[in-house]
Enzyme design. Structure first.
Site, short mmCIF file in Angstrom:
data_model
loop_
_atom_site.label_atom_id
_atom_site.label_comp_id
_atom_site.label_asym_id
_atom_site.label_seq_id
_atom_site.Cartn_x
_atom_site.Cartn_y
_atom_site.Cartn_z
CG PHE A 55 -1.95 1.22 1.19
CD1 PHE A 55 -3.09 1.10 0.45
CD2 PHE A 55 -1.39 2.49 1.81
CE1 PHE A 55 -3.83 2.46 0.53
CE2 PHE A 55 -2.36 3.57 1.75
CZ PHE A 55 -3.56 3.50 1.14
CG ASP A 73 5.69 3.66 1.67
OD1 ASP A 73 5.72 4.31 2.61
OD2 ASP A 73 4.73 3.63 0.87
CE LYS A 129 -0.60 5.84 7.73
NZ LYS A 129 -0.43 5.04 6.35
C1 LIG Z 1 -0.68 5.46 5.00
C2 LIG Z 1 0.32 4.94 3.82
C3 LIG Z 1 0.57 5.84 2.81
C4 LIG Z 1 -0.02 6.94 2.19
O1 LIG Z 1 -0.10 7.76 3.32
P1 LIG Z 1 -1.31 9.20 3.12
O2 LIG Z 1 -0.82 10.19 4.42
O3 LIG Z 1 -2.65 8.51 3.70
O4 LIG Z 1 -1.24 9.59 1.81
C5 LIG Z 1 1.74 5.47 1.96
N1 LIG Z 1 2.44 4.12 2.42
C6 LIG Z 1 2.24 3.75 3.41
C7 LIG Z 1 3.17 2.39 3.84
C8 LIG Z 1 1.25 3.91 4.29
O5 LIG Z 1 0.84 3.13 5.45
#
Ligand SMILES: *Cc1c(COP(=O)(O)O)cnc(C)c1O
Length: 396
Positions: A138, A223, A252
């Site tokens: 994700f 990520d 986050k």
């Molecule tokens: C939550 C998340 C995103 C997206 O972040 P947003 O602030 O909602 O755009 C991207 N990568 C990972 C691994 C995430 O958990």
């Protein structure tokens, strides 16, 4: 307003992009939130890994209030002190050398995708634009980030997407070796997948990704939007693996509850020049002051160590539950990023826990996900596990 009024107003005026639970928290402190009726909840969702310091951490509140009254926003046409200080803090505590700031995780991933495409062009011409990501990953909801996301349910409604992406099964070294080649400009991976069901990469998989990226002159991008900043019991999840990325994303937990994202790159990947990429709000004084206080607190208050210690304890207690209840299939994760896979859908368990004052989350239909603030104690964990046990007994 009471809870019913808040829900009614939302249903009437807000686009229904979220499947919401019938709860409207109005106040928070540490690992607890309260609804409009004053009911208390132990928050093991933590804003989905945002509230790592707990709710309303005094250092973050103070930094926001002070900065808000001094200078909230100024353009990146100028130099911004809190931005420079935050970049230094991130660089001094990671493998990175330079930072780009934005406002969310998806934007950090977009920046990473653009960086990869530019890198490929520079090093191998227009053909070198292919990006490999993992199934079940994700990476966010914007067009580039959703294309990178290895889950068809998020992508298919929005076809056609960004060209040049392919997906390999997570932790499948052979599939990765087949997918990466001279036309690859980047491999993007979550060291610990969150949304896809709380799955940690194997050391072999990340080491193979590193080796393949070196062999084909591609960027290895991690990520760490969810797993970064202490969540897994190390400041960055890649530290568990002894594998350094060329760039990694954060968001986050970065702002302690305030919206901010970042792309941290090593010198080798520091190829953005003026005009290549930008964000009006990215790295603004208020967001950076909040993030500076948040990251200083995560490091300075021993929360990384706490996540490792309490996470270990929590995992043991969840494993105990898996022995007691047949409907628990597996317990997995690192630090305070834990998942419990059930043989049944998790919805009823989430609802049952909420009724008893515990907030948890469910991903991939049947994986309970626990992302409590990194300030939680063994006592908080005991309370959560007791509630969960009562609900599992009922559901089972
Ligand atoms: C939550 C998340 C995103 C997206 O972040 P947003 O602030 O909602 O755009 C991207 N990568 C990972 C691994 C995430 O958990």
């Amino acid at each position: 307003m009471n809870t019913a009024e808040i829900i009614q107003l939302t249903e009437k005026y807000v686009l229904p992009t979220y499947g919401r639970l019938p709860l409207a928290p109005v106040r928070g402190e540490g690992a607890r939130v309260w609804d409009a009726e004053g009911r208390e909840y132990l928050d093991f969702v933590g804003g989905i890994a945002v509230c790592s310091l707990g709710h309303c951490h005094p250092a973050v509140v103070k930094a926001i209030c002070e900065q808000a009254s001094r200078l909230m926003h100024v353009s990146n046409l100028y130099y911004i002190e809190p931005q420079a200080r935050l970049a230094r803090l991130l660089v001094e505590n990671s493998c990175g050398d330079k930072v780009f700031f934005c406002n969310s995780g998806a934007e950090a991933v977009e920046a990473a995708i653009k960086l990869a495409r530019k890198y490929g062009k520079l090093r191998g011409g227009p053909q070198k634009h292919h990006i490999v990501t993992a199934e079940r990953s994700f990476h966010g909801r914007t067009m580039g980030a959703v294309t990178a996301t290895g889950q068809a349910k998020y992508r298919e409604p929005f076809d056609p997407l960004v060209p040049g992406f392919s997906y390999v099964p997570f932790n499948d070294v052979e599939a990765l070796s087949r997918a990466v080649g001279p036309h690859t400009c980047a491999v993007i991976l979550e060291p610990v997948q969150g949304e896809g069901g709380v799955r940690a990469a194997t050391r072999e998989f990340l080491a193979a990704a590193r080796e393949l990226c070196d062999r084909y002159d591609a960027l290895l991008i991690f990520d760490e939007v969810q797993c970064g900043l202490g969540r897994t019991g190390k400041l960055f999840a890649y530290e568990h693996y002894g594998v350094e990325p060329d760039a990694f994303t954060l968001a986050k937990a970065l702002g302690g509850g305030f919206p901010i994202g970042a792309l941290v790159v090593k010198e080798r990947a520091a190829i953005f020049a003026p005009g290549d990429h930008a964000s009006t709000f990215g790295g603004n004084p208020l967001a950076c002051a909040a993030a500076l206080a948040a990251v200083e607190s995560i490091i300075g208050e021993g929360l990384v160590e706490n996540a490792a210690r309490v996470g270990e304890y929590f995992k043991e207690r969840l494993v105990d539950l898996s022995r007691r209840f047949n409907l628990v299939r597996e317990v997995r994760g690192l630090g305070l990023m834990l998942g419990m896979e059930l043989a049944v859908e998790g919805k009823a368990v989430v609802a049952g826990c909420q009724e008893r004052g515990l907030l948890i989350n469910c991903v991939d239909n049947h994986v309970l996900r626990f992302l409590p603030p990194l300030v939680v104690t063994e006592r908080d964990v005991d309370r959560a596990v007791n509630i969960l046990a009562a609900v599992l007994a009922e559901v089972g």
